[in-house]
Scaffold this motif. Structure first.
Motif, mmCIF file in Angstrom:
data_model
loop_
_atom_site.group_PDB
_atom_site.id
_atom_site.type_symbol
_atom_site.label_atom_id
_atom_site.label_comp_id
_atom_site.label_asym_id
_atom_site.label_seq_id
_atom_site.Cartn_x
_atom_site.Cartn_y
_atom_site.Cartn_z
ATOM 1 N N THR A 101 0.851 -1.186 0.000
ATOM 2 C CA THR A 101 0.000 0.000 0.000
ATOM 3 C C THR A 101 0.891 1.241 0.000
ATOM 4 O OG1 THR A 101 -0.108 -0.021 2.423
ATOM 5 C CG2 THR A 101 -1.879 -1.134 1.247
ATOM 6 N N THR A 102 0.275 2.368 -0.229
ATOM 7 C CA THR A 102 1.036 3.617 -0.228
ATOM 8 C C THR A 102 0.393 4.599 0.735
ATOM 9 O OG1 THR A 102 -0.262 4.540 -2.052
ATOM 10 C CG2 THR A 102 1.739 3.328 -2.625
ATOM 11 N N LEU A 103 1.238 5.458 1.247
ATOM 12 C CA LEU A 103 0.808 6.551 2.098
ATOM 13 C C LEU A 103 1.648 7.741 1.670
ATOM 14 C CD1 LEU A 103 -0.904 7.518 4.500
ATOM 15 C CD2 LEU A 103 0.975 6.812 5.989
ATOM 16 N N GLY A 104 1.082 8.571 0.816
ATOM 17 C CA GLY A 104 1.855 9.668 0.237
ATOM 18 C C GLY A 104 2.975 9.106 -0.632
ATOM 19 N N ALA A 105 4.205 9.497 -0.329
ATOM 20 C CA ALA A 105 5.369 9.031 -1.094
ATOM 21 C C ALA A 105 6.040 7.831 -0.436
ATOM 22 C CB ALA A 105 6.374 10.158 -1.255
ATOM 23 N N THR A 106 5.318 7.185 0.493
ATOM 24 C CA THR A 106 5.870 6.028 1.205
ATOM 25 C C THR A 106 5.167 4.759 0.766
ATOM 26 O OG1 THR A 106 6.454 7.375 3.110
ATOM 27 C CG2 THR A 106 6.271 5.014 3.487
ATOM 28 N N LEU A 107 5.953 3.749 0.480
ATOM 29 C CA LEU A 107 5.457 2.427 0.112
ATOM 30 C C LEU A 107 5.500 1.552 1.357
ATOM 31 C CD1 LEU A 107 4.672 0.791 -2.476
ATOM 32 C CD2 LEU A 107 7.058 0.073 -2.558
ATOM 33 N N ILE A 108 4.400 0.863 1.659
ATOM 34 C CA ILE A 108 4.323 -0.008 2.829
ATOM 35 C C ILE A 108 4.123 -1.429 2.317
ATOM 36 C CG2 ILE A 108 3.108 -0.514 4.974
ATOM 37 C CD1 ILE A 108 2.131 2.496 4.774
ATOM 38 N N VAL A 109 5.102 -2.291 2.596
ATOM 39 C CA VAL A 109 5.103 -3.653 2.048
ATOM 40 C C VAL A 109 5.159 -4.645 3.195
ATOM 41 C CG1 VAL A 109 6.305 -5.277 0.544
ATOM 42 C CG2 VAL A 109 6.324 -2.840 -0.004
ATOM 43 N N ARG A 110 4.252 -5.619 3.168
ATOM 44 C CA ARG A 110 4.228 -6.694 4.162
ATOM 45 C C ARG A 110 4.716 -7.975 3.487
ATOM 46 N NH1 ARG A 110 -1.102 -8.758 5.848
ATOM 47 N NH2 ARG A 110 -0.482 -10.773 6.617
ATOM 48 N N LEU A 111 5.778 -8.568 4.042
ATOM 49 C CA LEU A 111 6.410 -9.742 3.445
ATOM 50 C C LEU A 111 6.197 -10.979 4.299
ATOM 51 C CD1 LEU A 111 9.865 -8.081 2.696
ATOM 52 C CD2 LEU A 111 7.991 -8.433 1.077
ATOM 53 N N SER A 112 6.241 -12.146 3.653
ATOM 54 C CA SER A 112 6.245 -13.409 4.388
ATOM 55 C C SER A 112 7.079 -14.409 3.610
ATOM 56 C CB SER A 112 4.819 -13.943 4.585
ATOM 57 O OG SER A 112 4.255 -14.335 3.356
ATOM 58 N N GLY A 113 7.513 -15.456 4.303
ATOM 59 C CA GLY A 113 8.283 -16.516 3.656
ATOM 60 C C GLY A 113 9.779 -16.352 3.841
ATOM 61 N N GLU A 114 10.522 -16.850 2.836
ATOM 62 C CA GLU A 114 11.974 -16.871 2.894
ATOM 63 C C GLU A 114 12.551 -15.900 1.872
ATOM 64 O OE1 GLU A 114 13.215 -20.893 2.280
ATOM 65 O OE2 GLU A 114 12.145 -21.618 4.031
ATOM 66 N N ILE A 115 13.528 -15.119 2.308
ATOM 67 C CA ILE A 115 14.159 -14.153 1.410
ATOM 68 C C ILE A 115 15.627 -14.513 1.270
ATOM 69 C CG2 ILE A 115 14.607 -11.729 0.931
ATOM 70 C CD1 ILE A 115 12.411 -11.055 2.980
ATOM 71 N N ASP A 116 15.982 -15.007 0.089
ATOM 72 C CA ASP A 116 17.384 -15.262 -0.215
ATOM 73 C C ASP A 116 17.726 -14.576 -1.527
ATOM 74 O OD1 ASP A 116 16.380 -16.901 -2.262
ATOM 75 O OD2 ASP A 116 16.819 -18.754 -1.200
#
Length: 140
Positions: free
Chosen positions: A40-55
């Motif tokens: 989602t966005t709030l003005g010029a800010t991006l809000i990202v919700r992650l799950s799982g594995e990040i490699d």
């Protein structure tokens, strides 16, 4: 003496089966899976919700999303990592890339895996700084 027989020495039913060759390097070689749960966005800010594995491999979609957001003028990023179960240097590379051009980064709700990674990175950075400092002092 030569034989012209092409039959195997032992018939197939009597030949012993070779045991399967298993190589276990101790590491999981399957690429991780990351899911972008919400964005989602709030003005010029991006809000990202992650799950799982990040490699290194699974971070590609996140890198693409953030590159697109940067191109679109977003200057702030909030990453919610509460559901991230594994993270390695691929995630650190993403975290390092975002703020390079004056963009803001905030990690929210860090999972234990992300806290471990950040702690290890901070310890290594501190160790590298101390080593460089000692080397500089020894050279003086």
């Amino acid at each position: 003496m030569s034989t012209s027989s092409t039959a195997p020495i032992l018939p197939a039913t009597l030949a012993p089966l070779a045991p399967p060759t298993v190589h276990d390097s101790g590491a999981d070689t399957a690429p991780g899976v990351i899911e972008i749960r919400s964005c989602t966005t709030l003005g010029a800010t991006l809000i990202v919700r992650l799950s799982g594995e990040i490699d290194h491999f699974s971070a590609a979609p996140l890198r693409a999303l953030l590159a697109s957001a940067a191109d679109d003028g977003y200057s702030g990023l909030v990453l919610d990592t509460s559901e991230v179960t594994f993270a390695d240097s691929g995630f650190l590379a993403v975290l390092d890339w975002w703020p390079r051009h004056g963009r803001r980064l905030r990690l929210a709700h860090c999972s234990p895996a992300v806290r471990r990674l950040l702690g290890a990175a901070a310890a290594m950075t501190g160790q590298a700084s101390r080593t460089a400092s000692r080397t500089a002092q020894a050279g003086s």
